[in-house]
Design an enzyme around this catalytic site. Structure first.
Site, short mmCIF file in Angstrom:
data_model
loop_
_atom_site.label_atom_id
_atom_site.label_comp_id
_atom_site.label_asym_id
_atom_site.label_seq_id
_atom_site.Cartn_x
_atom_site.Cartn_y
_atom_site.Cartn_z
CG ASP A 39 -2.00 -0.98 1.17
OD1 ASP A 39 -2.02 -1.71 0.16
OD2 ASP A 39 -2.81 -1.06 2.11
CB ALA A 40 3.95 2.14 1.84
CG ASP A 43 -0.84 5.07 0.10
OD1 ASP A 43 -1.76 4.75 -0.66
OD2 ASP A 43 -0.83 4.80 1.33
CB SER A 87 -39.76 1.99 -11.47
OG SER A 87 -41.08 2.28 -11.78
CG LEU A 88 -37.78 -2.76 -13.99
CD1 LEU A 88 -36.81 -3.81 -13.48
CD2 LEU A 88 -37.93 -2.89 -15.50
CD GLU A 119 -30.05 -7.81 -16.86
OE1 GLU A 119 -30.06 -6.87 -16.04
OE2 GLU A 119 -30.51 -7.73 -18.00
CE LYS A 121 -36.25 -4.94 -9.17
NZ LYS A 121 -35.93 -4.25 -7.95
CG ASP A 123 -32.37 -4.51 -2.24
OD1 ASP A 123 -32.87 -3.51 -2.79
OD2 ASP A 123 -32.71 -4.93 -1.13
NE ARG A 142 -35.96 5.21 -10.99
CZ ARG A 142 -37.14 5.48 -10.45
NH1 ARG A 142 -37.20 5.99 -9.24
NH2 ARG A 142 -38.25 5.26 -11.11
CD GLU A 180 -29.86 -1.10 -8.37
OE1 GLU A 180 -30.17 -0.54 -9.45
OE2 GLU A 180 -30.64 -1.22 -7.41
CE1 TYR A 231 -30.38 -0.59 -14.61
CE2 TYR A 231 -29.41 -1.71 -12.74
CZ TYR A 231 -30.19 -0.68 -13.25
OH TYR A 231 -30.76 0.22 -12.41
CE LYS A 296 -33.01 -5.10 -17.60
NZ LYS A 296 -31.64 -4.64 -17.38
CE LYS A 320 -39.96 -6.80 -5.50
NZ LYS A 320 -38.93 -5.84 -5.10
CB CYS A 412 -23.00 -3.07 34.14
SG CYS A 412 -22.30 -4.40 33.15
CB CYS A 415 -19.72 -5.99 36.46
SG CYS A 415 -19.72 -4.28 35.88
CB CYS A 429 -20.66 -1.15 31.80
SG CYS A 429 -19.59 -1.86 33.06
CB CYS A 435 -17.28 -5.36 33.38
SG CYS A 435 -18.77 -5.96 32.58
S1 IVH Z 1 -33.36 -2.43 -15.52
C1 IVH Z 1 -36.13 0.58 -17.35
N1 IVH Z 1 -31.82 -4.26 -14.44
O1 IVH Z 1 -34.58 -2.23 -10.08
C2 IVH Z 1 -35.43 -0.52 -16.72
N2 IVH Z 1 -32.92 -2.73 -13.00
O2 IVH Z 1 -37.53 -1.75 -10.03
C3 IVH Z 1 -34.54 -0.05 -15.70
N3 IVH Z 1 -32.40 -3.01 -10.64
O3 IVH Z 1 -34.62 1.23 -10.66
C4 IVH Z 1 -34.08 -1.05 -14.75
N4 IVH Z 1 -31.00 -4.70 -10.88
O4 IVH Z 1 -32.62 0.21 -9.45
C5 IVH Z 1 -32.64 -3.22 -14.21
N5 IVH Z 1 -30.40 -5.89 -13.65
C6 IVH Z 1 -31.21 -4.86 -13.41
C7 IVH Z 1 -31.44 -4.36 -12.12
C8 IVH Z 1 -32.33 -3.29 -11.96
C9 IVH Z 1 -31.57 -3.87 -10.02
C10 IVH Z 1 -33.21 -1.97 -9.96
C11 IVH Z 1 -33.04 -0.58 -10.52
C12 IVH Z 1 -34.40 -0.11 -10.95
C13 IVH Z 1 -35.28 -1.01 -10.15
C14 IVH Z 1 -36.60 -1.19 -10.86
#
Ligand code: IVH
Length: 676
Positions: A39-40, A43, A87-88, A119, A121, A123, A142, A180, A231, A296, A320, A412, A415, A429, A435
């Site tokens: 690392d040094a 840096d 969104s989806l 793919e 999804k 979180d 977004r 994401e 994505y 998709k 989901k 505590c 103790c 404590c 303790c």
């Molecule tokens: S496609 C118009 N692909 O899910 C399509 N979304 O509920 C745009 N997300 O806002 C989204 N993994 O934050 C897509 N492989 C993936 C994803 C993904 C997570 C999230 C994304 C989006 C939300 C939609």
């Protein structure tokens, strides 16, 4: 000389070469987990590049020096997305997926099986990255899908995000990449381990990632191991996209963007459903949290034809997974004592099977969290377990008939010493190693993997050793014999012998491990490594006063105070001596030499007109010598450089008796320091 046009070719070449080397090592470290240099040394490369960029005005938006974060912004700037971030639509059953497919087929007049790209999804948090001519120009959240916030300063600190795309045909293009940002499970756990030393807890990876990308001070973002999977594209100009989404992903890979390797092209609904089933099985093994799959339509011309509604595209759907949430009754709230004495409320639940495990206890973190939830004993709550992250109580859904208010005990539970508030939300404590709970925890910490790494010294055994007073402090571990150990529950002669040899082996350690093992408040692995690199051995560290400690990168006032307090305590000194007497040893570390620049820590102010150089050239020279250049004169100013027609700043400097230099004196001064 900070006009880039004046930079000699040799300097430009050096800057290019440094950038290449740094990017190479960045990839080795962050993407491949295969660091090639200490690392040094890394840096030092970065510091050299930063110095040349500043001195010759060669800063560039795609330079790796941009990755470390910078001064906080005054506020966020709103960004209007050129194409909205949608969104989806969601499907929770096969039937709902078939309905989606039927609608799409009818609308586009498709007969036969549709090809999809499926793919995971992830979180996390959706973001947009705008690349112009292949160079990262802007990052945005977004927001509400139409307007987001400019987070360029933060996305630049994320190593998964290339500052420049690796493509040869990107001149004249503008390409918006969407994806994401998230925290991996391992990264999240490590982050919490570090945070716990400071008495903080991050509750879940998603919220932590969302908070991290919305920091005004990007140095806070840079500290987190954020990752990104790309994505889709938004706006694309000057570039002919391929025919399918799966080819878009291949292109992303070529450009150096990170994509999810768990994607798959599937023909028809059955294959998609099979993909979702397998993904659900694989879910616990993934290093990131997912809440389903995104399915998709693969052909981009079909996507264009289907278009979108106001909220979501007609060519994609989110599959989901069933929620990993269950309800459970809170039977009691107990208080646990941590290694440093922090008292944490823990809910005891009626056991529930959620997210693949039975949960009977969950941390409530602190009293503020209990207040936020409005939780009482007897209430029914929702327990969520996301991936293999620690289960948490999300909300109270039903109040109990007989509600027991949760109150912090005055004494505590381990103790009986008084419990005292520590800061705004913590209670502690302060009995220290008197303790028994703190003693057990500190032995556990001492033996843990990052510290002395003693295999086979588990929680149950520690409890017996400490409670029987066989081990009063960690140095006693080194006096244990196999016979003595085999007298304890569940300790056969073989495991006792193995443990004795593990304890023996731990004597040959390293200085950073030893420092971690001591359990000094807020000294985790990063700080221990920095202290070891700075001081080389324990003696110079023990002799350093708070000021000397603060010269170590990352050691601020509070950490320096904790270190000094620990080392000024005679009991701790006795413990260190006992450990060394027992044979604990480490090789002396190579000290990282940091020549501090001549003007380090000094603040200069420039005023009036300079004849022989521009204001920014003068500033760059001062910065190269380590000075800070401020805009106004105050008591903290060390020197004012006054050119022609200097006005009120000069008068103020004279009033405050601050050193002033005219232009000639300034030039002489720079000459003395080799800056001219
Ligand atoms: S496609 C118009 N692909 O899910 C399509 N979304 O509920 C745009 N997300 O806002 C989204 N993994 O934050 C897509 N492989 C993936 C994803 C993904 C997570 C999230 C994304 C989006 C939300 C939609």
């Amino acid at each position: 000389m900070n006009n880039p046009d004046d930079a000699p070719d040799s300097v430009r070449r050096e800057v290019d070469s440094l950038r290449e080397q740094i990017e190479f090592h960045n990839r080795q470290y962050h993407a491949l987990d295969r660091p090639q240099i200490p690392d040094a040394e890394f840096d030092a490369l970065l510091a050299k590049l930063e110095e040349l960029e500043t001195r010759y005005g060669l800063q560039s938006p795609d330079s790796p020096t941009r990755r470390v974060g910078s001064e906080p912004l005054p506020g966020f700037v709103e960004v209007r997305h050129e194409t909205p971030m949608l969104s989806l639509e969601k499907a929770f059953s096969e039937e709902e997926f078939i309905q989606f497919e039927t609608r799409a087929s009818k609308r586009a007049g498709i007969e036969g099986a549709i090809e999809y790209c499926c793919e995971p999804k992830v979180d996390g948090v959706a973001v947009s990255l705008m690349y112009r001519n292949g160079v990262l120009e802007r990052g945005a959240t977004r927001g509400d899908g139409v307007n987001g916030e400019d987070i360029t300063h933060n996305v630049r600190t994320i190593h998964d995000i290339p500052l420049r795309l690796e493509g040869s045909n990107l001149a004249g293009t503008r390409i918006e990449i969407r994806g994401e940002i998230f925290l991996g499970k391992k990264g999240f756990v490590a982050l919490n381990e570090r945070a716990r030393e400071e008495g903080k807890t991050y509750i879940n990876p998603r919220n932590t990632a969302a908070g991290a990308i919305r920091q005004l001070d990007s140095r806070n973002t840079a500290r987190l191991p954020l990752r990104m999977f790309c994505y889709s594209t938004g706006l694309v100009e000057g570039f002919e996209p391929p025919e399918t989404l799966s080819e878009v992903f291949d292109l992303f890979d070529e450009w150096g963007l990170k994509t999810n390797t768990g994607r798959q092209v599937c023909a028809g609904a059955d294959e998609c459903m099979e993909y979702c089933r397998r993904l659900l099985e694989k879910r616990p093994d993934l290093d990131y949290e997912i809440d389903g799959a995104v399915i998709k339509i693969n052909r981009l011309n079909l996507q264009r034809e289907l278009g979108q509604t106001a909220r979501s595209p007609r060519w994609a759907i989110a599959w989901k997974f069933p929620a990993e949430e269950k309800s459970a009754r809170v039977l009691a709230v107990d208080f646990q004592v941590g290694r440093m004495g922090t008292i944490t409320p823990v809910a005891r639940l009626e056991p529930v099977f959620v997210g693949g495990v039975t949960v009977a206890n969950t941390s409530l973190h602190n009293m503020d969290e209990i207040e936020r939830l409005g939780l009482c004993v007897g209430d029914t709550v929702i327990v969520r377990r996301a991936g293999d992250v620690i289960p948490q109580i999300v909300q109270v859904i039903e109040q109990g008939d007989e509600r027991g208010a949760v109150v912090m005990p005055a004494a505590c539970p381990a103790c009986g010493s008084p419990v005292e508030p520590d800061g705004d939300i913590q209670y502690r404590c302060n009995a220290g190693l008197v303790c028994p709970a703190q003693r057990r925890r500190s032995v556990g910490h001492f033996a843990s993997r990052a510290a002395m790494d003693i295999e086979g010294l588990g929680e149950k055994l520690i409890e017996q050793l400490v409670d029987s007073e066989t081990v009063k402090n960690v140095a006693d571990l080194y006096q244990l014999s196999a016979e003595e150990l085999s007298a304890f529950e569940r300790m056969g002669p073989k495991s006792a012998e193995n443990l004795v040899s593990a304890i023996e082996k731990s004597k040959n350690t390293s200085l950073p491990r030893f420092l971690i093992a001591l359990g000094i408040r807020e000294v985790g692995d990063a700080t221990a490594a920095a202290l070891a690199a700075h001081f080389g051995d324990l003696e110079p560290l023990m002799n350093a006063d708070a000021e000397a400690l603060r010269e170590v990168p990352d050691v601020g006032e509070i950490v320096a105070r904790h270190i000094r307090e620990f080392l000024d305590n005679s009991e701790n000194l006795g413990l260190i001596a006992a450990l060394r007497d027992a044979g604990v040893n480490w090789p002396v570390e190579a000290v990282r030499i940091q020549d501090s620049p001549p003007l380090a820590g000094q603040t200069f102010v420039l005023t009036g007109t300079l004849e022989r150089m521009t204001r920014s050239e003068a500033k760059a020279k001062l910065v190269a010598l380590g000075a800070k250049v401020a805009g106004s004169v105050s008591k903290r100013t060390d020197c004012v450089i006054a050119g022609e027609n200097a006005g009120s700043k000069l008068t103020k400097a004279q009033d405050l008796e601050i050193r002033t230099l005219n232009e000639q004196e300034f030039i002489d001064f720079l000459e003395q320091h080799g800056e001219i």
